[in-house]
Design a protein around this motif. Structure first.
Motif, mmCIF file in Angstrom:
data_model
loop_
_atom_site.group_PDB
_atom_site.id
_atom_site.type_symbol
_atom_site.label_atom_id
_atom_site.label_comp_id
_atom_site.label_asym_id
_atom_site.label_seq_id
_atom_site.Cartn_x
_atom_site.Cartn_y
_atom_site.Cartn_z
ATOM 1 N N PHE A 111 0.838 -1.204 0.000
ATOM 2 C CA PHE A 111 0.000 0.000 0.000
ATOM 3 C C PHE A 111 0.874 1.255 0.000
ATOM 4 C CE2 PHE A 111 -2.359 3.397 2.162
ATOM 5 C CZ PHE A 111 -3.425 3.504 1.273
ATOM 6 N N LEU A 112 1.941 1.250 0.800
ATOM 7 C CA LEU A 112 2.842 2.402 0.812
ATOM 8 C C LEU A 112 3.430 2.638 -0.581
ATOM 9 C CD1 LEU A 112 4.707 1.840 4.198
ATOM 10 C CD2 LEU A 112 3.105 3.682 3.657
ATOM 11 N N GLU A 113 3.688 1.564 -1.320
ATOM 12 C CA GLU A 113 4.210 1.712 -2.677
ATOM 13 C C GLU A 113 3.154 2.285 -3.616
ATOM 14 O OE1 GLU A 113 5.537 -2.241 -3.402
ATOM 15 O OE2 GLU A 113 7.519 -1.920 -2.496
ATOM 16 N N ILE A 114 1.879 1.995 -3.345
ATOM 17 C CA ILE A 114 0.807 2.647 -4.113
ATOM 18 C C ILE A 114 0.833 4.145 -3.851
ATOM 19 C CG2 ILE A 114 -1.699 2.882 -4.385
ATOM 20 C CD1 ILE A 114 -1.961 -0.088 -3.693
ATOM 21 N N VAL A 115 0.936 4.508 -2.574
ATOM 22 C CA VAL A 115 0.967 5.921 -2.185
ATOM 23 C C VAL A 115 2.187 6.620 -2.788
ATOM 24 C CG1 VAL A 115 1.159 7.520 -0.235
ATOM 25 C CG2 VAL A 115 -0.311 5.492 -0.057
ATOM 26 N N LEU A 148 -0.861 10.306 5.850
ATOM 27 C CA LEU A 148 -1.600 9.648 4.768
ATOM 28 C C LEU A 148 -2.743 10.507 4.245
ATOM 29 C CD1 LEU A 148 -1.895 5.995 6.165
ATOM 30 C CD2 LEU A 148 -0.611 6.696 4.127
ATOM 31 N N ALA A 149 -3.220 11.438 5.053
ATOM 32 C CA ALA A 149 -4.426 12.199 4.730
ATOM 33 C C ALA A 149 -4.392 12.885 3.362
ATOM 34 C CB ALA A 149 -4.714 13.213 5.835
ATOM 35 N N PRO A 150 -3.307 13.589 2.970
ATOM 36 C CA PRO A 150 -3.323 14.264 1.664
ATOM 37 C C PRO A 150 -3.567 13.304 0.496
ATOM 38 C CG PRO A 150 -1.537 15.100 3.017
ATOM 39 C CD PRO A 150 -2.082 13.907 3.739
ATOM 40 N N TRP A 151 -2.931 12.127 0.547
ATOM 41 C CA TRP A 151 -3.122 11.159 -0.546
ATOM 42 C C TRP A 151 -4.530 10.583 -0.508
ATOM 43 C CZ3 TRP A 151 -4.403 6.075 -1.376
ATOM 44 C CH2 TRP A 151 -4.120 5.565 -2.635
ATOM 45 N N LEU A 152 -5.000 10.204 0.677
ATOM 46 C CA LEU A 152 -6.337 9.628 0.789
ATOM 47 C C LEU A 152 -7.407 10.616 0.343
ATOM 48 C CD1 LEU A 152 -6.042 7.812 4.254
ATOM 49 C CD2 LEU A 152 -6.169 6.724 2.003
ATOM 50 N N MET A 153 -7.276 11.868 0.737
ATOM 51 C CA MET A 153 -8.294 12.857 0.418
ATOM 52 C C MET A 153 -8.266 13.291 -1.044
ATOM 53 S SD MET A 153 -9.977 13.053 3.148
ATOM 54 C CE MET A 153 -11.080 14.392 2.695
ATOM 55 N N SER A 154 -7.271 12.860 -1.783
ATOM 56 C CA SER A 154 -7.212 13.179 -3.214
ATOM 57 C C SER A 154 -7.668 12.010 -4.081
ATOM 58 C CB SER A 154 -5.786 13.586 -3.610
ATOM 59 O OG SER A 154 -4.880 12.493 -3.452
ATOM 60 N N HIS A 155 -8.125 10.934 -3.449
ATOM 61 C CA HIS A 155 -8.589 9.752 -4.190
ATOM 62 C C HIS A 155 -9.944 9.302 -3.651
ATOM 63 C CE1 HIS A 155 -4.239 9.711 -4.969
ATOM 64 N NE2 HIS A 155 -4.510 9.025 -6.055
ATOM 65 N N THR A 156 -10.778 8.794 -4.561
ATOM 66 C CA THR A 156 -12.087 8.287 -4.171
ATOM 67 C C THR A 156 -11.981 6.865 -3.644
ATOM 68 O OG1 THR A 156 -12.588 7.357 -6.351
ATOM 69 C CG2 THR A 156 -13.143 9.687 -5.988
ATOM 70 N N LYS A 157 -13.068 6.404 -3.007
ATOM 71 C CA LYS A 157 -13.114 5.025 -2.516
ATOM 72 C C LYS A 157 -12.887 4.040 -3.648
ATOM 73 C CE LYS A 157 -17.236 5.454 -0.677
ATOM 74 N NZ LYS A 157 -18.496 5.158 0.050
ATOM 75 N N ALA A 158 -13.533 4.282 -4.777
ATOM 76 C CA ALA A 158 -13.429 3.359 -5.916
ATOM 77 C C ALA A 158 -12.005 3.312 -6.452
ATOM 78 C CB ALA A 158 -14.404 3.773 -7.016
ATOM 79 N N GLU A 159 -11.360 4.475 -6.550
ATOM 80 C CA GLU A 159 -9.988 4.524 -7.059
ATOM 81 C C GLU A 159 -9.044 3.757 -6.138
ATOM 82 O OE1 GLU A 159 -10.267 8.932 -9.202
ATOM 83 O OE2 GLU A 159 -9.496 8.727 -7.152
ATOM 84 N N PHE A 161 -9.843 1.424 -3.918
ATOM 85 C CA PHE A 161 -10.207 0.005 -3.891
ATOM 86 C C PHE A 161 -9.677 -0.719 -5.125
ATOM 87 C CE2 PHE A 161 -13.757 -3.327 -4.046
ATOM 88 C CZ PHE A 161 -13.115 -4.146 -3.141
ATOM 89 N N THR A 162 -9.762 -0.066 -6.273
ATOM 90 C CA THR A 162 -9.249 -0.669 -7.510
ATOM 91 C C THR A 162 -7.756 -0.923 -7.418
ATOM 92 O OG1 THR A 162 -10.981 0.353 -8.868
ATOM 93 C CG2 THR A 162 -8.959 -0.333 -9.993
ATOM 94 N N ARG A 163 -7.002 0.081 -6.963
ATOM 95 C CA ARG A 163 -5.557 -0.086 -6.848
ATOM 96 C C ARG A 163 -5.196 -1.137 -5.805
ATOM 97 N NH1 ARG A 163 -2.199 -0.194 -8.770
ATOM 98 N NH2 ARG A 163 -0.528 1.209 -8.152
ATOM 99 N N VAL A 169 -3.912 -5.758 -1.703
ATOM 100 C CA VAL A 169 -3.937 -5.087 -0.404
ATOM 101 C C VAL A 169 -5.367 -5.181 0.132
ATOM 102 C CG1 VAL A 169 -3.619 -2.910 0.837
ATOM 103 C CG2 VAL A 169 -2.097 -3.511 -1.071
ATOM 104 N N PRO A 170 -5.595 -5.746 1.324
ATOM 105 C CA PRO A 170 -6.949 -6.017 1.814
ATOM 106 C C PRO A 170 -7.651 -4.809 2.438
ATOM 107 C CG PRO A 170 -5.383 -6.813 3.413
ATOM 108 C CD PRO A 170 -4.570 -6.298 2.246
ATOM 109 N N PHE A 171 -7.627 -3.666 1.746
ATOM 110 C CA PHE A 171 -8.353 -2.486 2.205
ATOM 111 C C PHE A 171 -9.659 -2.393 1.413
ATOM 112 C CE2 PHE A 171 -4.244 0.018 3.400
ATOM 113 C CZ PHE A 171 -3.945 -0.969 4.326
#
Length: 228
Positions: A111-115, A148-159, A161-163, A169-171
């Motif tokens: 997940f960190l590598e996704i971020v 983590l907040a800046p990255w999370l708040m710039s992406h939707t749940k669907a985006e 979840f897809t990644r 990653v079990p999120f």
């Protein structure tokens, strides 16, 4: 159970009334899989006896008791997170909330590598406070949430979840009731069935209802409407 659910400075919260039914079903499903594995190996069937009370105890008090017995830790209400290796929490994103539980270090690293677009962010890898995930979850969780907040708040749940699905990653997104009822995956699998009640508009409910008597699932009693 209620003593460990909720915000630290607020009243305890009571779990949903049917939670134990579904969690017992999860344990039953696991027992069935192990029984099938045993049959394949030794050629004999298995008798499965599932207790709802014991299932509830395993899910909700097993780790509480073991944490105290083996490490002296007493579980208290901790709000949106569990005092475990970080992350074990629910955090906001652009259009809702994300459930983030990574029990394995490899899952968290992916997940960190996704971020970090392929690399673990330097703000994480260079900070010694975060190298022990259990310590990080207990002492520095708020700091990590904010990072983590800046990255999370710039992406939707669907985006997100897809990644996460692509990288194993079990999120998962936290869905509201409208999103659950209209979930394409659940509806394609026939998870819901519309039931008509006398004098009331039809409602989508889960079908079948494993925690109800057969007569109730077939709508043969008026009491079912009040609990739907």
């Amino acid at each position: 159970m209620s003593s460990i659910i909720g915000e630290p400075k607020r009243e305890p919260l009571t779990p949903p009334f049917s939670l134990g039914h579904f969690q017992t079903g999860i344990i039953a499903a696991n027992a069935i899989m192990f029984a099938l594995m045993a049959r394949k190996r030794i050629g004999k069937g298995q008798h499965i006896d599932i207790s709802e009370a014991e299932s509830w105890a395993i899910f909700h008090t097993g780790n509480v008791v073991s944490s105290f017995v083996y490490s002296g830790r007493k579980r208290t209400r901790t709000g949106h997170r569990t005092p475990s290796p970080y992350p074990y929490t629910i955090l906001p994103c652009k259009d809702g909330y994300l459930s983030m539980i990574a029990l394995r270090g490899s899952e968290w690293k992916r997940f960190l590598e996704i971020v970090g677009n392929g690399n673990v962010p330097e703000w994480y890898s260079s900070d010694e406070r975060f190298q022990d995930r259990l310590k990080a979850g207990q002492q520095y969780a708020d700091i990590l949430d904010n990072l983590l907040a800046p990255w999370l708040m710039s992406h939707t749940k669907a985006e997100i979840f897809t990644r996460c699905r692509e990288e194993h990653v079990p999120f998962t997104p936290v869905r509201n009731m409208d999103e659950v009822v209209n979930c394409e995956h659940l509806n394609q699998r026939g998870y819901f069935e519309e039931i008509e009640y006398p004098g009331r508009k039809g409602s989508n409910v889960r079908d079948p209802h494993p925690f109800l008597a057969k007569s109730m699932a077939n709508g043969q009693t008026g009491a079912f409407a009040f609990g739907a």
